[in-house]
Structure formats: structure tokens, C-alpha cells
Write a protein that holds these residues in place. Structure first.
Motif: not given
Ligand SMILES: [Fe+2]
Length: 285
Positions: A110, A164, A169, A210, A212
Motif C-alpha cells: 500500500h 482508493h 483493503s 495500493a 486500497h
């Protein structure tokens, strides 16, 4: 003693000699550190013995400080997050609690603060309490990863934006929406950022990825996720990765705009505490 950068892995990651943040850092030294960040992405400062105020005074010279108010992992200090197994008083995080669940996602590749707008630009992490054999932290060189992509793929992705989200995540590790505080749900809506960033200091491009990222804006979700998964697998190949072996009082700092990182698993009984603080970009990305 003048500041010196000792490369640790070619042009990615360097140890900084001649800088001790506990004694105060002059603006021209900050400029040298900025140059070091632009050249190496990850900087390692050994034997840094300082208090929270010195760490905060140092990082604030790089931009507007991140307000560390994510309810799940908040500490007493307004600008620090405690990463590891214990809080600032040495009290273990409750097993299975929101803090432990939230921090578990640090095991995924990330960039810090990418689900914010503006996102985090520079992070620093100070090793306060380490076990005898600390788990390494890994960093990926997203500039080299970009350079190594086929030209056709570079062309295809330059200009795309990814969304994101902290929930995305965390969901990968089984955390449900109900485990988030209402405060976080309200204050951390997903944010879009480009998949490719441009560094104004070096003129070079880098992937900005990432765990995310939930999807690519304007693309069907499955197609966007497949692209992001492919780019993540490419960017985290061992040839792009620096693995940091921690020593007590190491201070690591890194440029989040062209690096990714992840923690590695730790299941020992010895406490572990690293204090994170960071600064944001000055404008939306
Ligand atoms: Fe992180």
C-alpha cells in the motif's frame, strides 16, 4: 559532518549519515533530504534518539502534517499512529479488536494515506520498541516498475484514475463495514487518484498503486481490478523491492508518491512499537 547518502540497493533506498533530528534540522538540510527522497525514495536514519516533539518538528518541515484521527488506530498524540503490537504506554492492542484488524492490512502492499485527498506525500516511522528479531518492512520502487512496463501498457494506463478506499483493503482481510467507526465512515470517503504520478523534482513517472484501490474510474469493476492486480504483481517483483531490517531507533522516511510498502508478519510475544507520522501533498492529486 556534512550529510551523506549511502545507497542501499542501487538507486533505490539510501542510508543518511550526518543527520540527527533530535538536535533540530536547518532548512538547507531539509532541502538535502528532499533531494535524497527524490533520488532514493526511502531514507534510513540510524540511531535517532528523540521525542515526539522533535519528530513532529522535523516532519512538519516537509508539508502540512497528517492529522492522525482515524478512530480505529488513534493514539493520544494528534499526529502519530502507533504501529505494531502495543500502544504508546506499552499496553498490548486487544486481540481481535478494531485496532488489530485495521493494522493487519499493513501486510498488504500500500501507500500511506492514499484514501485521502490530498494524499500523504512523505511518511516517517521511528522504531521505539523492537523484538530481538524484528520483521522487515518491504518497499517497492514504483518508478523502476513504471520504467519496466511495455510502452503500449504505459500508454494505456497513463491518465487512468483508481479509486482508493480503506474499506476495500480491509475487506480483503475480512473486516466488515460494521467494524468501522461511524466517524471513519463519515470522514474517509473513497478518493480517486491517477494510476501514474509525475515527480516534479525529477521529471520521472511512477506507478501509484495500493491495496486500497477498489476499481478504475470509468471502467467495469472486474476489468479495472484485473488491471490493478496485474500492475501490483508487476510492481512488487523482488527486482523492485528493498527489504529493511530494523535496528532500534531507526527512523525511516519515504516518498509515498513513488513507493509502496508492506509490513511482514510478526507473531512473537515481545512487544513492538513504531511511531508513524506524515505530511500531505499541498494540493489535490
Ligand atoms: Fe503503511
Amino acid at each position: 559532518m556534512p550529510m551523506e547518502f549511502i545507497p542501499l540497493r542501487g538507486d533505490f533506498a539510501a542510508e543518511v549519515r550526518g543527520l540527527h533530528i533530535g538536535v533540530g534540522v536547518a532548512p538547507e538540510q531539509i532541502e538535502s533530504v528532499e533531494d535524497g527522497l527524490a533520488r532514493f525514495g526511502v531514507l534510513v536514519l540510524r540511531n535517532q534518539c528523540h521525542g515526539d516533539d522533535a519528530q513532529q518538528a522535523f516532519i512538519e518541515q516537509f508539508g502540512p502534517p497528517v492529522v492522525a484521527n482515524l478512530k480505529e488506530i488513534k493514539s493520544r498524540h494528534p499526529h502519530f499512529y502507533d504501529i505494531g503490537t502495543v500502544d504508546e504506554d506499552g499496553i498490548p492492542f486487544p486481540p481481535g479488536g478494531a485496532k488489530e484488524s485495521f493494522l493487519l492490512a499493513n501486510l498488504l502492499w500500500h501507500t500511506d494515506g492514499s484514501p485521502m485527498q490530498p494524499p500523504t506525500r512523505v511518511s516517517c516511522l521511528h522504531a521505539k520498541v523492537l523484538p530481538p528479531v524484528p520483521p522487515p518492512t518491504e518497499y517497492a520502487d514504483m518508478r523502476a516498475a513504471w520504467d519496466a512496463l511495455p510502452a503500449g501498457l504505459q500508454q494505456e494506463i497513463d491518465g487512468l484514475r483508481g479509486e482508493h478506499s480503506y474499506y476495500h483493503s480491509r475487506a480483503k482481510l475480512g473486516m466488515t463495514q460494521e467494524q468501522f467507526s461511524q466517524d471513519t465512515l463519515n470522514s474517509r470517503p473513497p478518493q480517486e487518484h491517477p494510476l501514474v504520478r509525475h515527480n516534479p523534482r525529477t521529471g520521472r513517472k511512477a506507478l501509484y498503486l495500493a491495496a486500497h484501490i477498489s476499481h478504475v474510474a470509468g471502467w467495469p469493476v472486474d476489468k479495472g481490478r484485473a488491471l490493478v492486480d496485474r500492475l501490483m504483481a508487476h510492481a512488487t517483483q523482488p527486482r523492485f523491492v528493498y527489504s529493511h531490517d530494523w535496528q532500534p531507533n531507526d527512523l525511516l522516511m519515504w516518498d509515498d508518491s513513488w513507493t509502496m510498502h508492506r509490513a511482514t508478519p510478526y507473531h512473537g510475544a515481545h512487544p513492538r512499537n513504531l511511531r508513524w507520522s506524515g505530511v500531505r501533498e499541498r494540493a489535490p492529486v
